[in-house]
Write a protein that holds these residues in place. Structure first.
Motif, mmCIF file in Angstrom:
data_model
loop_
_atom_site.group_PDB
_atom_site.id
_atom_site.type_symbol
_atom_site.label_atom_id
_atom_site.label_comp_id
_atom_site.label_asym_id
_atom_site.label_seq_id
_atom_site.Cartn_x
_atom_site.Cartn_y
_atom_site.Cartn_z
ATOM 1 N N GLN A 21 0.758 -1.079 0.042
ATOM 2 C CA GLN A 21 -0.181 -0.009 0.082
ATOM 3 C C GLN A 21 0.734 1.200 -0.143
ATOM 4 O O GLN A 21 0.356 2.234 -0.307
ATOM 5 N N HIS A 122 0.780 -9.236 4.747
ATOM 6 C CA HIS A 122 -0.207 -8.334 4.666
ATOM 7 C C HIS A 122 -0.701 -8.249 3.164
ATOM 8 O O HIS A 122 -0.435 -7.370 2.333
ATOM 9 N N TRP A 123 -1.041 -9.561 2.477
ATOM 10 C CA TRP A 123 -1.802 -10.106 1.353
ATOM 11 C C TRP A 123 -0.963 -9.944 -0.185
ATOM 12 O O TRP A 123 -1.605 -10.519 -0.935
ATOM 13 N N ASN A 166 -2.079 -10.757 8.572
ATOM 14 C CA ASN A 166 -2.966 -9.640 8.681
ATOM 15 C C ASN A 166 -4.248 -10.096 7.965
ATOM 16 O O ASN A 166 -4.376 -10.563 6.785
ATOM 17 N N GLU A 167 -5.329 -10.081 8.776
ATOM 18 C CA GLU A 167 -6.662 -10.200 8.339
ATOM 19 C C GLU A 167 -7.070 -11.648 7.420
ATOM 20 O O GLU A 167 -7.308 -11.491 6.326
ATOM 21 N N ASN A 292 -8.286 -5.403 14.362
ATOM 22 C CA ASN A 292 -8.360 -4.140 13.543
ATOM 23 C C ASN A 292 -9.981 -4.017 13.541
ATOM 24 O O ASN A 292 -10.896 -4.839 13.065
ATOM 25 N N TYR A 294 -13.204 -1.308 12.250
ATOM 26 C CA TYR A 294 -13.550 -0.226 11.304
ATOM 27 C C TYR A 294 -15.079 0.012 11.572
ATOM 28 O O TYR A 294 -15.651 1.483 11.640
ATOM 29 N N TRP A 325 -18.830 2.669 5.115
ATOM 30 C CA TRP A 325 -18.863 2.045 6.278
ATOM 31 C C TRP A 325 -19.288 3.063 7.334
ATOM 32 O O TRP A 325 -19.252 4.110 7.585
ATOM 33 N N GLU A 352 -5.350 -1.878 13.798
ATOM 34 C CA GLU A 352 -5.770 -0.977 12.860
ATOM 35 C C GLU A 352 -7.112 -0.352 13.440
ATOM 36 O O GLU A 352 -8.040 -0.959 13.758
ATOM 37 N N TRP A 400 -4.775 3.530 11.473
ATOM 38 C CA TRP A 400 -4.701 3.277 10.205
ATOM 39 C C TRP A 400 -5.269 4.432 9.554
ATOM 40 O O TRP A 400 -6.401 4.920 9.715
ATOM 41 N N GLU A 407 -5.587 2.024 -1.243
ATOM 42 C CA GLU A 407 -6.640 1.074 -0.657
ATOM 43 C C GLU A 407 -7.001 0.159 -1.640
ATOM 44 O O GLU A 407 -8.229 0.042 -2.230
ATOM 45 N N TRP A 408 -6.185 -0.759 -1.902
ATOM 46 C CA TRP A 408 -6.568 -2.138 -2.472
ATOM 47 C C TRP A 408 -7.341 -1.744 -3.859
ATOM 48 O O TRP A 408 -6.848 -0.814 -4.610
ATOM 49 N N PHE A 416 -7.122 7.048 3.919
ATOM 50 C CA PHE A 416 -7.276 6.674 5.234
ATOM 51 C C PHE A 416 -6.348 7.483 6.305
ATOM 52 O O PHE A 416 -6.405 7.200 7.325
HETATM 53 C C1 BGC Z 1 -6.502 -3.738 5.939
HETATM 54 C C2 BGC Z 1 -5.937 -2.614 5.291
HETATM 55 C C3 BGC Z 1 -6.755 -1.596 4.694
HETATM 56 C C4 BGC Z 1 -7.848 -1.244 5.649
HETATM 57 C C5 BGC Z 1 -9.183 -0.322 5.101
HETATM 58 C C6 BGC Z 1 -7.923 -3.370 6.570
HETATM 59 O O1 BGC Z 1 -8.737 -4.177 6.119
HETATM 60 O O2 BGC Z 1 -5.856 -4.612 6.805
HETATM 61 O O3 BGC Z 1 -4.941 -3.043 4.567
HETATM 62 O O4 BGC Z 1 -6.288 -0.640 4.126
HETATM 63 O O5 BGC Z 1 -8.569 -2.109 6.245
HETATM 64 O O6 BGC Z 1 -9.736 -0.978 4.062
#
Ligand code: BGC
Length: 452
Positions: A21, A122-123, A166-167, A292, A294, A325, A352, A400, A407-408, A416
């Motif tokens: 990222q 991390h992916w 990660n996740e 993490n 959100y 979100w 995060e 985060w 953002e992927w 963010f």
């Molecule tokens: C991930 C981050 C991503 C963030 C916001 C998380 O799921 O670890 O890489 O940028 O959320 O979507």
């Protein structure tokens, strides 16, 4: 009743990022392709045709970024290492120059009094391993363990806090079940296998850490608490399925040695019977769990929604971020209190937490006023402090993200960062949220009690 906020003296404050990222130059100095360099080169996969080729140019500007962290008074920095920089083929020969980059980064952090928290995955899976089946190949547990061993031998001591993955839920759901993230598969039968191999790889890396490392290692999961849209039995069942799938699929095996029963309910004959010995591997004791957080979601039964039969119900009266979100700070308290109830007293780090809002630098004074993010940060701090007041052992908080970044599959448009990045000039400007966060860190939260 609200209580005054005061985090413990040894609470660890920092920010988080991940390799693909922010780094840019993903193929520099002998690095191999990852599933993300390939995915982003495929038309239509990332919004606006964005890629991680330049990103925040952190690979070349890491010193400036560490200086920025120091200027903001950060005590820790959570980052991930790119497996394909270190092992261009995913296994076998080490690319010394790739390893050297992280060597320099870690030294720079330590020289500035910032504690490195390193995430191994991390992916960004090496593409060469994806060619061999990636997370679907059971051998990946050994491939990951070999990579982890290289990293532990090189960095343990200078790095005292490690995370394996990660996740894992996002890896499986986004990468193998629904497909918006690399490698972009959409396959009911693959998703359970990917999940299981992620957990086996995690367990193997923890085993290797016990041989090679002396500090702490854990797993980072994303939790999104689920609330029922109504009290109908159908909605209550839908909520239970959604919660098991996202929030308990990885933690139940790690802590309780089995998957939630709902997995079979959701995946039916696509959910295999796993060998018992796998659970011994998966259940290696971890030193902490990274969470993490959100948002939450409100679940309603929807027969046609494949395969979960659940849809989220948007809350019309709520504030939503630019990723759609819901802003729901109470969910952070609920997540943490529920974690303790289900899994006990394992220490937790918030690895995060943040929100995407876009606020451009102001024309007048160049400052970046991001009132919605500031508001979220304040409220999340209150929610975190409340969970700790209720006895949850939270040891640290990583915002985060340090920087606006890729953002992927949503590209650079969703920001963010607590620091604004101008992607044309690479100029960094701390937003108001960064200035508030710096005060929170400096006062261990006490500044939040001041009248605004
Ligand atoms: C991930 C981050 C991503 C963030 C916001 C998380 O799921 O670890 O890489 O940028 O959320 O979507």
């Amino acid at each position: 009743m609200t209580h005054p906020i005061q985090f413990p003296a040894n609470f660890l404050w920092g920010t988080a990022t991940s390799a693909y990222q922010i780094e840019g130059s993903p193929l520099a100095d002998g690095a191999g392709h990852s599933i993300w360099t390939r995915f982003s080169a495929t038309p239509g996969k990332i919004a606006n045709g964005d890629t991680g080729d330049i990103a925040c140019d952190h690979y070349r500007r890491y010193k400036e970024d560490v200086a920025l962290m120091k200027q903001l008074g950060m005590q820790a920095y959570r980052f991930s290492t790119s497996w394909s920089r270190i092992l261009p083929q995913g296994r076998g020969a080490i690319n010394q120059k790739g390893l050297d980059f992280y060597d320099r980064l870690v030294d720079e952090l330590l020289a500035n009094g910032i504690e490195p928290l390193l995430t191994l995955y991390h992916w960004d899976l090496p593409a060469a391993l994806d060619d061999r089946g990636g997370w679907l190949n059971p051998d990946i547990a050994e491939w990951f363990a070999d990579y982890a061993r290289i990293m532990f031998r090189k960095f343990d001591g200078r790095v005292k806090s490690w995370a394996t993955l990660n996740e894992p839920w996002v890896v499986t759901d986004g990468g193998y079940l629904h497909g918006p993230l690399a490698p972009g598969h959409r396959n009911l039968y693959e998703a359970p296998i990917a999940s299981h191999n992620l957990l086996r790889a995690h367990g193997r890396a923890v085993q290797v850490y016990r041989e090679e490392g002396k500090h702490q290692i854990g797993l980072v999961v994303n939790i999104e608490p689920k609330y029922p849209a109504s009290n109908s039995q159908q909605d209550l069942d839908a909520t239970r399925r959604a919660d098991a799938y996202m929030n308990r699929q990885y933690l139940d095996p790690v802590f309780h040695g089995r998957y939630p029963a709902e997995m079979k309910e959701i995946f039916d004959d696509a959910w295999p019977d796993w060998p018992q010995e796998d659970f011994d591997l998966i259940g290696q004791k971890v030193d902490f769990i990274g969470i993490n957080y959100y948002t939450r979601s409100v679940s309603r039964h929807e027969e046609t929604n494949w395969p979960l039969k659940v849809v989220p119900v948007r809350q019309a009266q709520a504030t939503h971020t630019e990723t759609g979100w819901e802003v729901f700070p109470q969910g952070l308290t609920d997540t943490l209190v529920n974690f303790k109830k289900l899994y006990g007293d394992t220490p937790v780090y918030i690895m995060e937490n943040g929100s995407a809002f876009y606020d451009p630098p102001s024309a007048e004074n160049g400052r970046v006023h991001d009132p919605l993010r500031v508001d979220c940060l304040r409220k999340n701090m209150g929610a975190l402090s409340e969970a700790m007041r209720q006895g949850v052992d939270v040891r640290g908080y990583m915002a985060w993200s340090l920087l606006d970044n890729l953002e992927w599959s949503l590209g650079y448009a969703k920001r963010f960062g607590i620091v604004h990045v101008n992607f044309e000039t690479q100029e960094r400007t701390p937003k108001d949220s960064a200035l508030l966060y710096a005060q929170i860190v400096a006062s261990n939260g006490a500044c939040l009690n001041d009248p605004q």
